[in-house]
Design a protein around this motif. Structure first.
Motif, short mmCIF file in Angstrom:
data_model
loop_
_atom_site.label_atom_id
_atom_site.label_comp_id
_atom_site.label_asym_id
_atom_site.label_seq_id
_atom_site.Cartn_x
_atom_site.Cartn_y
_atom_site.Cartn_z
N ARG A 162 0.88 -31.63 -2.26
CA ARG A 162 0.60 -30.20 -2.13
C ARG A 162 1.87 -29.52 -1.63
O ARG A 162 2.39 -29.86 -0.56
CB ARG A 162 -0.54 -29.99 -1.15
N VAL A 219 -9.89 -14.76 -10.17
CA VAL A 219 -9.66 -13.59 -9.33
C VAL A 219 -8.31 -12.98 -9.68
O VAL A 219 -7.32 -13.69 -9.90
CB VAL A 219 -9.70 -13.98 -7.84
N SER A 270 -4.64 -2.46 -2.78
CA SER A 270 -5.10 -3.45 -3.76
C SER A 270 -6.30 -4.21 -3.21
O SER A 270 -6.33 -4.56 -2.03
CB SER A 270 -3.97 -4.44 -4.08
N VAL A 271 -7.25 -4.44 -4.07
CA VAL A 271 -8.43 -5.23 -3.71
C VAL A 271 -8.60 -6.33 -4.75
O VAL A 271 -8.01 -6.27 -5.84
CB VAL A 271 -9.71 -4.36 -3.65
N ASP A 272 -9.41 -7.32 -4.38
CA ASP A 272 -9.65 -8.42 -5.32
C ASP A 272 -10.70 -8.01 -6.36
O ASP A 272 -11.72 -7.43 -6.02
CB ASP A 272 -10.12 -9.66 -4.58
N VAL A 277 -0.30 -28.51 -6.73
CA VAL A 277 -1.40 -29.36 -6.28
C VAL A 277 -1.55 -30.54 -7.22
O VAL A 277 -1.23 -30.46 -8.41
CB VAL A 277 -2.74 -28.59 -6.22
N ILE A 288 -7.11 -33.02 -5.62
CA ILE A 288 -7.21 -34.15 -4.69
C ILE A 288 -6.85 -33.63 -3.31
O ILE A 288 -5.72 -33.16 -3.09
CB ILE A 288 -6.27 -35.28 -5.13
N ALA A 289 -7.82 -33.75 -2.41
CA ALA A 289 -7.64 -33.12 -1.10
C ALA A 289 -6.42 -33.66 -0.38
O ALA A 289 -5.66 -32.92 0.22
CB ALA A 289 -8.89 -33.32 -0.26
N SER A 290 -6.22 -34.97 -0.45
CA SER A 290 -5.09 -35.55 0.27
C SER A 290 -3.90 -35.78 -0.64
O SER A 290 -2.98 -36.50 -0.28
CB SER A 290 -5.53 -36.88 0.90
N ARG A 319 0.84 -1.20 0.00
CA ARG A 319 0.00 0.00 0.00
C ARG A 319 0.88 1.24 0.00
O ARG A 319 2.06 1.19 0.31
CB ARG A 319 -0.89 0.02 1.23
N LEU A 335 -16.13 -8.43 -8.16
CA LEU A 335 -16.37 -9.86 -7.93
C LEU A 335 -17.85 -10.18 -8.03
O LEU A 335 -18.23 -11.24 -8.54
CB LEU A 335 -15.85 -10.25 -6.55
#
Lengths: 148, 612
Positions: B231, B171, B86-88, B217, B226-228, B74, B153
């Motif tokens: 990563r 985004v 900054s904003v999304d 990922v 895949i969550a598991s 900033r 958004l």
């Protein structure tokens, strides 16, 4: 050495008339071995099943934790986004140009000539009386430097 | 035991001879060996020779690296007010192939997923775009095309709610300037990809931009993570925040006054600079016309320029204080030195005149400065000569970069020593034939106000890193260029130029404070020819409080219409900015105010003010 070797009957030391024939003990040994083998097999199966269950449970737990972590990351991201938006809102509201325009809308007018009143205490910070103000009744009361 | 067989006895026939197909077995064995060899060779080829390539291909198929953009730092004013953050936002994109029928490698014909014109008609009102132009974009070759960038958004989510085929969003950060045009020319702006393009956003891009991170990922063939799975996160390093020396309140007043004076006199523009004496901090730097960096595409690009550092002008009479300072420092004159000053003087075949007609007057240096006499100043300059004047002006910062380091800053111009003609000395002495920026001029006056010590101006107080602490910028460089006695004498003379008899800067007075300053009125040179136009630059530079100078304010109005004298056009603007700046910095009046009783009486007698 395997478990079977432990239960294998030892050979007789010498002839024994009253002892059962050699065929008798040799016939009893396979039955004992079978039970032991069964116990071992069951144990191995149970161990394997336990390990499999543990692995699956651990994996499921890790997956659950990963999903929770993703959700929390998303919440953190949303909170950061909200914070950034609020920061912008506050800065916009604090903008002097906006405040001035709003004040004029409300009928306020700019002060024609702002003035400072310089206050001086009758005693200094160290407690010593101020020699330039000898006649002040209340030494803690601020007085104006401007002529009254 | 059997005896030997007798001849003729019946004997069983011999068993048939077993024929072993040795050759066949050998052939089969060889074939098997060859097959095994081929298999092993292929295994070696796949596992060893091409192993790395296959492994990489496998990783590419199941692993995806996502770039994590760094959050840009900033920009704050000196009190922590946000000037840029900054904003999304979101980018809406499309896959044009979804709107074309395709043929698979096996010859199967796949129809289009949707009609691009219908999709364009659905998107156009949400994205505020022309449906025909949108449909054209959806007709492009390739698999990716942006439809809109930096949209809210909520808008992007509304687009996704339509569930249109081939339309997606992601985004992306958007730079926001919540104070609109405040300090727009100083702060600058970034491009659509977040890189600094103008102002401090450009010059300090390396500080603000940070470093991107990556997220590795593992994902299923359908694209779902895949969550598991594997990563690996390399977090992005956010950029450092920039804390400026600007004071938002002072900046706002400077911008408002610049806009007001520019509009009132129908000028081409106006510029205001506010400097803090001693530190060199730029408290305000404003130019009119200005722009809103949130909507810069709708304005004139010429307004992006920070005129205080990019635009040169001939300083005119504001130069006279510097000429007098050089003369005093050289010892050629004293404050009591008097001159017989006519209203015209011919030097090198050119006649210089004062603005007002007068007879030959016996004036001191103070009188010369207060009346802004061209002829008197030339007489002063003739006492010191060309070389000393040139060296003295250079020491005061003329024709030198100020050291601010702002993009596009120019240094000004002073004729080289071998390019001085007979008329150069008198011309330069009264502020013609030389040029400076408004910041350069303000810095020279700040040197006078700082007891003769020149301090490099600065716009950045420091940076704030991840630990939230302010890392102060290195202190500004300081260099003594005048004695404190000379500086003090010139300040007193500048005071007389505001409140003395016959002073041209009377409208620069600030209630409650003693002010010193100098008016300037200079004709603008022609752009594409020798000589001067009929347009003027009106300026005023001054300091306050005069007994203990804390602030320098410089005002320049470009080509005002109707009135053009610095004392009439720029001095009132100076007074307004200086007054507001002194109050904003909580600077105590220096004793020139009236008593409370006088104030109450005058307030009671004055007509009630009305809202503008």
């Amino acid at each position: 050495m395997s478990a079977l070797a432990v239960v294998r009957p030892r050979p007789a030391a010498g002839p024994d008339v009253g002892a059962p024939s050699a065929r008798g003990p040799r016939a009893a040994a396979p039955a004992a071995t079978g039970r032991v083998r069964l116990a071992v097999a069951v144990s191995v199966l149970a161990l394997g099943a336990g390990a499999l269950f543990g692995a699956v449970a651990l994996n499921a737990s890790a997956a659950q934790a990963a999903v929770t972590a993703r959700r929390l990351e998303g919440e953190v991201r949303a909170a950061e986004r909200h914070h950034a938006d609020l920061l912008v809102d506050v800065a916009e509201l604090e903008d002097p140009a906006r405040i001035r325009a709003r004040a004029l809308e409300l009928g306020m007018i700019p002060a024609p000539a702002a003035r400072h009143l310089v206050l001086r205490r009758a005693i200094a910070a160290d407690g010593a009386p101020d020699p330039v103000l000898p006649g002040v009744a209340d030494p803690l009361k601020p007085v104006l430097t401007q002529e009254r | 035991m059997r005896g030997p067989r007798r001849r003729g006895a019946s004997t069983p026939p011999p068993p048939p001879a077993v024929v072993v197909p040795v050759r066949r077995i050998r052939s089969a064995f060889a074939v098997v060996l060859v097959l095994i060899g081929l298999t092993v060779a292929q295994l070696v080829q796949v596992q060893v020779v091409d192993g790395a390539e296959h492994a990489a291909r496998g990783e590419r198929q199941r692993l995806r690296t996502v770039e994590l953009p760094a959050v840009r730092g900033r920009i704050y004013d000196r009190e922590g007010a946000v000037l840029a953050t900054s904003v999304d936002a979101a980018a809406v994109h499309a896959d044009p192939a979804a709107f074309r029928p395709t043929t698979r490698p096996d010859g199967t014909r796949v129809p289009a997923a949707g009609d691009r014109r219908e999709v364009a008609r659905a998107l156009a009102p949400l994205l505020d775009l022309d449906p025909v132009a949108l449909a054209d974009r959806l007709d492009r070759d390739g698999r990716f095309v942006y439809l809109a960038r930096q949209v809210d958004l909520a808008t992007a989510e509304a687009v996704m709610d339509l569930r249109l085929p081939g339309i997606g969003m992601h985004v992306e950060p958007r730079r926001a300037y919540p104070s609109g045009g405040t300090a727009a020319q100083v702060v600058g702006f970034t491009g659509i990809d977040g890189a600094g393009l103008q102002g401090l956003e450009a010059s300090h891009d390396h500080v603000l931009r940070g470093r991107s991170g990556t997220l590795l990922v593992e994902h299923a063939p359908g694209g779902l993570a895949i969550a598991s799975g594997e990563r690996e996160l390399v977090p992005a390093e956010p950029g450092a925040d920039l804390v400026l020396t600007l004071d938002r309140e002072i900046q706002h007043v400077a911008e408002r006054v610049a806009a007001d004076v520019s509009a009132r006199y129908d000028a081409l523009g106006a510029t205001v600079v506010v400097l803090e004496v001693g530190t060199g901090d730029v408290l305000g730097m404003a130019s009119a016309p200005t722009f809103d960096p949130n909507a810069r595409r709708t304005g004139d690009a010429a307004a992006w320029r920070n005129r205080a550092v990019t635009d040169l002008f001939e300083p005119g009479s504001t130069q006279k204080a510097l000429t007098v300072a050089v003369a005093l420092e050289s010892g050629a004159i004293t404050p009591a030195t008097a001159f017989d000053v006519p209203d015209r003087l011919t030097v090198g075949g050119h006649t210089f005149t004062d603005v007002s007609r007068h007879g030959v007057e016996r004036w001191t240096v103070g009188d010369v400065l207060a009346r802004s006499s061209n002829v008197g100043t030339i007489l002063v300059a003739e006492r010191i000569g060309e070389e000393a004047l040139r060296e003295g002006l250079l020491a005061l910062g003329q024709a030198r970069p100020t050291g601010l380091g702002f993009p596009g800053e120019v240094a000004g111009h002073l004729p080289a020593a071998d390019a001085w003609w007979a008329t150069t000395l008198p011309t330069v002495a009264i502020g013609y034939g030389t040029s400076t920026t408004l910041l350069g001029l303000a810095t020279s006056y700040a040197t006078l106000a700082n007891d003769g010590v020149r301090v490099t101006p600065r716009l950045v107080r420091g940076t704030v890193g991840l630990d939230g602490r302010l890392e102060p910028a290195p202190p500004a460089a300081a260099e003594r260029v005048l004695s404190d006695r000379t500086a003090g004498v010139v300040l007193e003379l500048l005071g007389a130029a505001v409140d003395g008899p016959g002073a041209t800067g009377g409208l620069a007075a600030v209630p409650g404070y003693r002010v010193g300053g100098k008016t300037g009125t200079a004709r603008k040179p022609l752009v594409d020819a020798a000589g001067y136009s009929d347009q003027y630059v009106a300026s005023f530079v001054g300091v306050a409080p005069l007994d203990d100078p804390r602030l320098v304010v410089a005002v320049m109005v470009d080509a005002p219409q109707g009135a053009y004298y610095g004392g009439a056009v720029a001095a009132p603007a100076f007074a307004e900015v200086m007054h507001a700046s002194l109050l904003a910095r909580r600077i105590v009046p220096d004793g020139s105010g009236r008593s409370l009783d006088e104030l109450v009486r005058s307030a009671a007698a004055a007509p009630a003010p009305t809202a503008p």
